[in-house]
Design a protein around this motif. Structure first.
Motif, short mmCIF file in Angstrom:
data_model
loop_
_atom_site.label_atom_id
_atom_site.label_comp_id
_atom_site.label_asym_id
_atom_site.label_seq_id
_atom_site.Cartn_x
_atom_site.Cartn_y
_atom_site.Cartn_z
N GLY A 231 7.83 -4.18 7.37
CA GLY A 231 8.92 -3.22 7.29
C GLY A 231 8.63 -2.17 6.23
N ARG A 232 8.20 -2.65 5.07
CA ARG A 232 7.89 -1.71 3.99
C ARG A 232 6.79 -0.76 4.41
N THR B 172 8.09 1.96 6.77
CA THR B 172 8.89 2.98 6.09
C THR B 172 8.00 3.89 5.25
N ARG B 173 7.03 3.29 4.59
CA ARG B 173 6.13 4.12 3.79
C ARG B 173 5.38 5.11 4.66
N MET C 142 6.08 6.34 7.51
CA MET C 142 6.88 7.42 8.07
C MET C 142 7.10 8.52 7.05
N ARG C 143 7.03 8.14 5.77
CA ARG C 143 7.14 9.17 4.74
C ARG C 143 5.79 9.78 4.44
#
Lengths: 306, 280, 510
Positions: free
Chosen positions: A65-66, A69-70, A72-73
Motif C-alpha cells: 500500500g505504501r 501511494t508513493r 503515484m506521487r
C-alpha cells in the motif's frame, strides 16, 4: 485519433500497474535486502534496527500500500545501497543506455537494409543464402561471447579501439556492434520478407511494365511498403535493448540502466529495482505508441483502432 | 499432386541437426570419457593436433581436467532438450493465447494484449533470478523460464493470422451454421496457424539454446556438473587466450545448430508458403 | 544499389581505421588509473565494508591508527601519535596536531568525538558491530581523547585500523547532511574528491597540504571493470596501470604481454567450507574429519590457484594473533577418509550438499566442482549448488544452508577473536552452526575469557588451545590461506599489501 490516444493511455496505465505490482511481488518473494546491506558479523539487533528503519518489518500488504501511494506521487524512495534517491540514479544512467540502444539499432539497420535488399532481389541464389546466413550468424552466439570476441579482435589484437568504458565515440563502437548483432538478424529477414511480398505484387508489376528502372522500383515502391514491419521491430527492440543490454554493459563497463538494475537485483535493492523497471517499462510502452502512430503516417489506409 | 523438390541446402542443414540428435541419444556409447569427472593435473590440455596435446583427449580438457569431446557429446542432450522442450512449451502457450485473442477479439483480446505488453515490459532477467531464487536452480525451472521468454512471438503472429482467417468465407459460414467456437478453433483455425507456429519454433530453438548460455554466464543456468554447450561456453570465456579450445568447440556447436535450425525454418516456410497463400 | 552499399562500407572503414589511431592514452606520469571489479556504492566510510569501496576510503580519509605495511598486524600511528590504556575500561589517545580536513576545518578531539559517536549509533550504518564495545568518548583537551568501553577490550585500538575507523569532519557534515556527504566527501587524507560518475569513474586529486609530504601521484582515476578478461585487457592495453583481483588462470596472460607484472602477497583471508553441523551425518566429528582427509589441498593450490595460497590446518591465518604454528593441515589421505566414514556408519556412502556463489569468491565455482569430485572419490555423494549473492547471504545468516558453504572469513583486527569468535561467538552469524561453540562448552569459556582480558599472554595461550580444538573437531573443511593477486604495469612501483589495501600515497612511477 482522440479515442485512440485515450484507449492507449488506459492500456498503458493498466500495464504499468501490473508491471509494478509484479515487480513488488517478485522482489519480496526473493528475499530480504537487509541481509545484503550489513556485514556478516552484524548482530540480530542491528538487523532488526535496520529493518525497522527501512520499513521492512511491516506486513507485506502494508508495504505494498505504501509503495503504491508513493509511486503515484512519483516518489520511488531511496536506494538501499547508495542512499540516494532511486529515480535520480536511474535517470542519470538513462542517456548512456539510450545512446547505446540507438547506436546499436542504427548500426543494425545500416547492415540489415543492404543485406535484406540483396537477399530479396537475388532470391534463391547463393547470394541470398550468404546474406541471410551472415545476418543469422549474429544471432547464433550469446551476447557475452560476441562482445568478448569483438573486444579481443578490435581492442587486443588489432589495437584499434579501447577495451571498455564510457568516453568518446570510440568507446561506443564495440558495445554498439555487439548489441546490434541480435536485432540485425531479425531486421535483415524482415526486410527480405517484406520486400519479397511486395516485389511480387501487382503494384510493382505495373511499375515494371511501365518501364521504370529497377532501382527506382526497388527503392521507391517496395521499401516504403516494407517499412511498417521494420518500424514495428525497431520500436519493439528499442525498449528491449534498453534493459536487455545488461550483459553488454557488464562486459564493456558501460554505465547504463541494465547494469544498475542487475546489481540492484543481486543486492535486493528494492527501491532501485522498482525505479529502473518503471522507467524501462515506460520507455518500452512509449516506443510502442510511437510505432502505432507511425503506422498512420506510413500507410494512410490504416485507421488507428482503439 | 505437386512434386515437392527438397533443395540440397535443406538436406545440408539437416545433417548437423541429425548428428546432434544422435549424440544426444547415444551419448554414453559415443563419448570416450565420463563428462563429469576429470583429473586436475590434466587441466587445460590443448587439442590432440597441437604440440602440448595428446591423442587421449581429441579436443583437449577443460579447467577441471574433463574431456571436452565427451562434454560436447553429452552436452547435446541438455542443449537440445532445453531448446526443443522450451520452444514447444512456449509455442503451445503462445499458440493458444494467440488464437483466443485473435478469434474472440474484444475483452479476451484486450486482456491478452495487456499480458503481452506486461511480459515484454517486465525485465526478463529479474523474472529469471526470482524463479531461481525461490524455486532453486534446476533443469525443470530453467525450462519454464525459457518457455515463458518466448511465447509472445508466437502469440503475436498467430493472433494476426487468426484475425485474418476469421473474416474468410468458410469460417463465416461455419459460424452462421451455429458451430461452437471451440470446434471452429480446433477444426479450422488451428490447422492453418500451426504451420506458422512451427516455423517460429525452429528459430526459437536456436534462440533458446543461445539464451541458456547467457543465463549460464549470469550464474542462472543448468546446475553443475551437468554438461551443456551453453555452460561450457560461459566457463570458457575466462580462457580466451590460453585455453581457446574450451569455448571454441561448444561455440561452434551452438552456432552450427542455430544456423541449421534457421535454414530449416526458412525452408519450411518457403515450402508452406504457396499452400498458405492459396488459403489466405 | 550495391554501389551505394559499397560506398557506405568504404566510408565507414576509412572513418574507423583512419580516424582511430591506436588508442593508447597519454600515460601522464602523474596520473594513475586503477581498475577494480566493481563500482563503489558510497563515499561515506560508515556505509560500506567491501574492499573496492574501502580502497577509496583509505585514500580520502585517515584513521587514528593503521597497519604497518612491512608487518601487517602491527599498528602504526596515523592521526593518533600515541595511545595507552589508563584503566581497564579506558584508552587514551594523543592526537596529531596541525592536521586539516580538505575544506580547511581543523582535525581535533571534536572530530574524534563526533566520529565515534556516529560509530556507536545503531541502525544507521553498517559498521556498528566493530565498535559496539565503546560506551562514550571524553575530551580531555583539544588533542587528547579518552575512549571508554563497557567491558575491558584488548583490541580496541586495533578496531580503529579496520573499517569504520576513518575520521569524519563534524562542521562539514553538520552543514550538509549525511546523504550529501556520501557523494561529496571530505577527509584528511592524501587525496581530495573531485568527481564520481557512477559505474564509470571516480577521480581524486592530490592534497597539496597533506600532513605528510604531498603525494607523488597527482591524480587517481578509479574505474570499475567487472569482467575479468576485460580488466586484464585494459591493463595490457595501457588503459589502466593497476588492476585488482586477477584470477590465477589469467596471470600467464599478464606476464606474456611483456608490459606488466603480477604483484601478489599472502592475505589474512582463509578459504574454508563452513559446515552446518547441527544435525544429520555432519554432526558426527568423524564425518567432518573424513571431509578434510578427502581433499587434496596441495593439488588444488597447485592447479587451480597456480600456487598462490598455502594450506591451513585450522581456521586461523598465520597473520593473526593467536595463530598456532604447531598445527599441521590435514594430509590428503583418501583411505583414512573412507575408513572414518565406515567407522561413522556410512560405508555405503552419504549425501552431502556443497554450495558456493558464482564469482563471489575467487574461482568459487571451479573450487566447488573440484572439491565435489574429490569427495565423491571417497564415498560421499555430493550435490553441488550455485547460489546467487542474496540467497547465499540469507542462507548464511539464518545458518540454514544444507551442508557445506564456501566462505572466506577474515579478521579486520588481525586477531583470532575476529576470524573465529566474531562469527561463532555470541551474536555472531555462524553461532548456531556447531554445538561445540555453544555456551557451556570449554571452547566457549576460553574464547570469552580471551575476549575480555587485557593479558596478552593469557589470550595467546587460550587462542592456541582453541585452534587445536578447532583442528581436531573439524567444524569446517579447511582449505587454504589465499594470496591477493594484483597486476601492474612495469613502470609503476607497487607492492601488494597483505591487508589488500591500495594506498596510492605509497605508489609512484619509476
Amino acid at each position: 485519433m482522440r479515442d485512440f490516444l485515450l484507449a492507449k493511455l488506459w492500456h498503458t496505465v493498466i500495464v504499468v500497474f501490473c508491471v509494478l505490482t509484479l515487480v513488488f511481488v517478485v522482489l519480496h518473494l526473493t528475499g530480504d535486502p537487509v541481509m545484503m546491506l550489513l556485514p556478516p558479523n552484524a548482530s540480530r539487533e542491528e538487523i532488526d534496527a535496520l529493518s525497522r528503519a527501512l520499513g521492512l518489518d511491516q506486513p507485506v500488504i502494508v508495504q505494498y500500500g505504501r509503495f503504491l501511494t508513493r509511486v503515484m506521487r512519483g516518489d520511488f524512495g531511496v536506494s538501499l545501497q547508495h542512499q540516494q534517491p532511486a529515480m535520480g540514479l536511474v535517470i542519470e544512467r538513462l542517456p548512456a543506455s539510450m545512446l547505446l540502444a540507438t547506436s546499436a539499432l542504427g548500426l543494425a539497420l545500416m547492415v540489415a537494409l543492404p543485406l535484406g535488399i540483396v537477399a530479396a532481389t537475388r532470391r534463391g541464389t547463393a547470394l541470398d543464402h550468404l546474406a541471410v546466413g551472415l545476418a543469422v550468424l549474429g544471432q547464433s552466439a550469446p551476447i557475452f561471447w560476441t562482445g568478448l570476441m569483438l573486444m579481443l579482435l578490435g581492442a587486443v589484437i588489432l589495437k584499434l579501439l579501447p577495451t571498455s568504458g564510457y568516453g568518446d565515440w570510440q568507446h561506443l563502437v564495440l558495445p554498439a556492434l555487439t548489441l546490434a548483432s541480435y536485432p540485425m538478424a531479425a531486421m535483415a529477414r524482415l526486410v527480405r520478407a517484406g520486400m519479397l511480398e511486395v516485389l511480387d505484387s501487382d503494384y510493382v508489376r505495373t511499375a515494371r511494365a511501365k518501364g521504370l528502372p529497377e532501382r527506382a522500383v526497388v527503392l521507391k515502391h517496395t521499401l516504403k511498403n516494407a517499412a511498417m514491419p521494420i518500424v514495428t521491430v525497431v520500436g519493439l527492440q528499442f525498449g528491449l535493448l534498453l534493459g536487455g543490454a545488461i550483459v553488454c554493459e557488464m562486459i564493456f563497463s558501460w554505465p547504463g540502466v541494465g547494469r544498475l538494475m542487475i546489481f540492484a537485483i543481486y543486492n535486493r535493492d528494492f527501491p532501485l529495482v522498482e525505479a529502473a523497471v518503471f522507467v524501462l517499462a515506460m520507455v518500452f510502452i512509449l516506443g510502442n505508441v510511437l510505432v502505432d502512430l507511425s503506422y498512420a503516417w506510413l500507410d494512410p489506409r490504416v485507421k488507428l483502432q482503439a | 499432386m505437386r512434386r515437392l523438390r527438397v533443395p540440397s541446402l535443406l538436406l545440408l542443414a539437416a545433417a548437423p541437426v541429425a548428428a546432434a540428435v544422435v549424440c544426444a541419444v547415444l551419448a554414453p556409447q559415443l563419448a570416450p570419457y565420463n563428462p563429469t569427472t576429470g583429473d586436475l593435473a590434466a587441466r587445460l590440455e590443448p587439442p590432440a593436433w597441437m604440440a602440448a596435446g595428446s591423442a587421449r583427449h581429441l579436443f583437449g580438457t577443460d579447467q577441471l581436467g574433463r574431456d571436452i569431446l565427451s562434454r560436447i557429446i553429452f552436452g547435446a542432450r541438455v542443449s537440445l532438450l532445453v531448446g526443443v522442450v522450451s520452444a514447444f512449451l512456449g509455442g503451445t502457450v503462445g499458440l493458444a493465447l494467440g488464437m483466443l485473442g485473435g478469434y474472440f477479439r474484444g475483452r479476451a483480446d484486450s486482456v491478452i494484449a495487456k499480458l503481452i505488453d506486461v511480459q515484454l515490459a517486465f525485465p526478463f532477467l529479474l523474472f529469471a533470478i526470482t524463479v531461481i531464487a525461490v524455486l532453486g536452480p534446476s533443469l525443470p525451472n530453467l525450462l519454464v523460464i525459457l518457455a515463458l521468454s518466448g511465447w509472445v512471438t508466437y502469440a503475436r503472429v498467430v493472433r494476426g493470422q487468426t484475425l485474418r482467417l476469421r473474416e474468410t468465407e468458410f469460417i463465416q459460414a461455419a459460424r452462421g451454421l451455429g458451430c461452437p467456437a471451440w470446434w471452429i478453433l480446433l477444426r479450422h483455425v488451428l490447422p492453418n496457424v500451426v504451420s506458422y507456429a512451427l516455423v517460429i519454433m525452429t528459430t526459437e530453438i536456436g534462440r533458446l539454446i543461445v539464451l541458456e548460455s547467457t543465463l549460464s554466464f549470469l550464474g542462472l543456468g543448468v546446475p553443475p556438473p551437468t554438461p551443456s554447450w551453453g555452460m561450457a561456453l560461459a566457463d570458457g570465456k575466462e580462457y580466451l587466450i590460453n585455453g581457446w579450445w574450451l569455448a571454441t568447440f561448444p561455440g561452434v556447436a551452438i552456432m552450427l545448430i542455430v544456423l541449421c535450425m534457421n535454414v530449416l525454418g526458412d525452408g519450411a516456410r518457403d515450402l508452406l508458403e504457396p499452400r498458405l497463400r492459396g488459403r489466405g | 544499389m550495391p554501389r551505394l552499399v559499397f560506398a557506405i562500407m568504404v566510408t565507414l572503414s576509412l572513418y574507423l581505421f583512419g580516424a582511430g589511431r591506436a588508442v593508447e592514452p597519454a600515460a601522464a606520469q602523474d596520473t594513475l588509473v586503477i581498475a577494480q571489479g566493481a563500482d563503489i556504492t558510497t563515499l561515506d566510510p560508515t556505509q560500506a565494508t567491501q574492499i573496492h569501496n574501502l580502497n577509496l576510503f583509505y585514500n580520502i580519509y585517515d584513521a587514528l591508527v593503521t597497519w604497518d605495511p612491512k608487518d601487517i598486524g602491527k599498528l602504526m600511528p596515523e592521526l593518533a601519535v600515541s595511545w595507552r590504556s589508563i584503566d581497564p575500561l579506558t584508552w587514551q589517545f594523543k592526537l596529531r596536531e596541525g592536521v586539516k580536513f580538505h575544506n580547511g576545518e581543523p582535525f581535533n578531539a571534536e572530530a574524534v568525538k563526533f566520529t565515534v559517536e556516529r560509530l556507536i549509533t545503531k541502525g544507521v550504518h553498517q559498521v556498528y558491530g566493530g565498535f559496539s564495545t565503546i560506551e562514550r568518548v571524553d575530551i580531555v583537551n583539544p588533542y587528547t581523547v579518552n575512549i571508554v568501553t563497557s567491558k575491558p577490550d584488548p583490541i580496541l585500538v586495533k578496531r580503529f585500523a579496520g573499517y569504520g575507523g576513518q575520521m569524519l569532519p563534524p562542521q562539514y557534515i553538520k552543514q550538509v547532511d549525511w546523504k550529501t556527504f556520501a557523494i561529496k566527501p571530505i577527509g584528511t587524507g592524501p587525496y581530495k574528491f573531485v568527481e564520481w560518475v557512477k559505474d564509470d569513474r571516480v577521480v581524486l586529486d592530490a592534497n597539496p597540504t597533506y600532513w605528510r609530504a604531498a603525494p607523488k601521484i597527482k591524480k587517481i582515476i578509479w574505474r570499475p571493470i567487472p569482467d575479468n578478461f576485460a580488466r586484464v585487457a585494459a591493463l595490457t592495453r595501457g588503459e589502466a596501470q593497476l588492476i585488482t583481483k586477477v584470477i590465477p588462470d589469467l596471470v600467464a596472460q599478464v606476464e606474456k604481454a611483456g608490459c606488466c607484472r603480477v604483484e601478489h602477497t599472502l592475505t589474512n583471508l582463509v578459504t574454508v567450507y563452513l559446515i552446518n553441523a547441527q544435525k544429520g551425518p555432519l554432526a558426527n566429528t568423524k564425518v567432518r574429519q573424513a571431509l578434510n582427509y578427502a581433499v587434496d589441498k596441495d593439488k588444488i593450490i597447485k592447479e587451480l590457484y597456480k600456487g598462490y595460497a598455502i594450506p591451513i590446518g585450522s581456521g586461523i591465518p598465520n597473520t593473526d594473533f593467536g595463530y598456532n604454528p604447531k598445527i599441521k593441515p590435514y594430509p590428503y589421505d583418501p583411505a583414512r577418509a573412507r575408513q572414518l566414514l565406515a567407522e561413522a556408519g556410512y560405508a555405503a556412502g552419504v549425501d552431502v550438499d556443497i554450495q558456493s556463489g558464482n564469482g563471489i569468491h575467487l574461482n568459487d565455482r571451479q573450487l566447488t566442482d573440484a572439491v565435489a569430485l574429490m569427495l565423491q572419490a571417497v564415498g560421499f555423494r555430493p550435490k553441488v549448488g550455485v547460489l546467487e549473492p542474496s540467497q547465499r547471504s540469507q542462507l548464511l545468516r539464518t545458518n540454514s544452508f544444507p551442508g557445506l558453504l564456501l566462505a572466506d572469513p577474515a579478521s579486520t583486527t588481525y586477531d583470532t577473536d575476529g576470524v573465529l569468535w566474531r562469527l561463532r561467538g555470541p551474536g555472531g552469524i555462524a553461532a548456531q552452526l556447531w554445538p561445540g561453540t555453544y555456551e557451556g562448552t570449554h571452547l566457549y569459556q576460553i574464547m570469552e575469557e580471551a575476549r575480555f582480558t587485557l593479558d596478552s599472554q593469557k589470550r595467546l595461550r587460550n587462542y592456541q588451545e582453541a585452534a587445536q580444538i578447532w583442528h581436531d573437531e573439524a567444524p569446517e573443511l579447511f582449505l587454504f590461506q589465499g594470496e591477493l593477486i594484483d597486476a601492474v604495469r612495469n613502470e609503476v612501483k607497487y607492492q601488494a599489501r597483505g591487508d589488500q589495501r591500495i594506498i596510492v600515497y605509497d605508489i609512484s612511477y619509476r
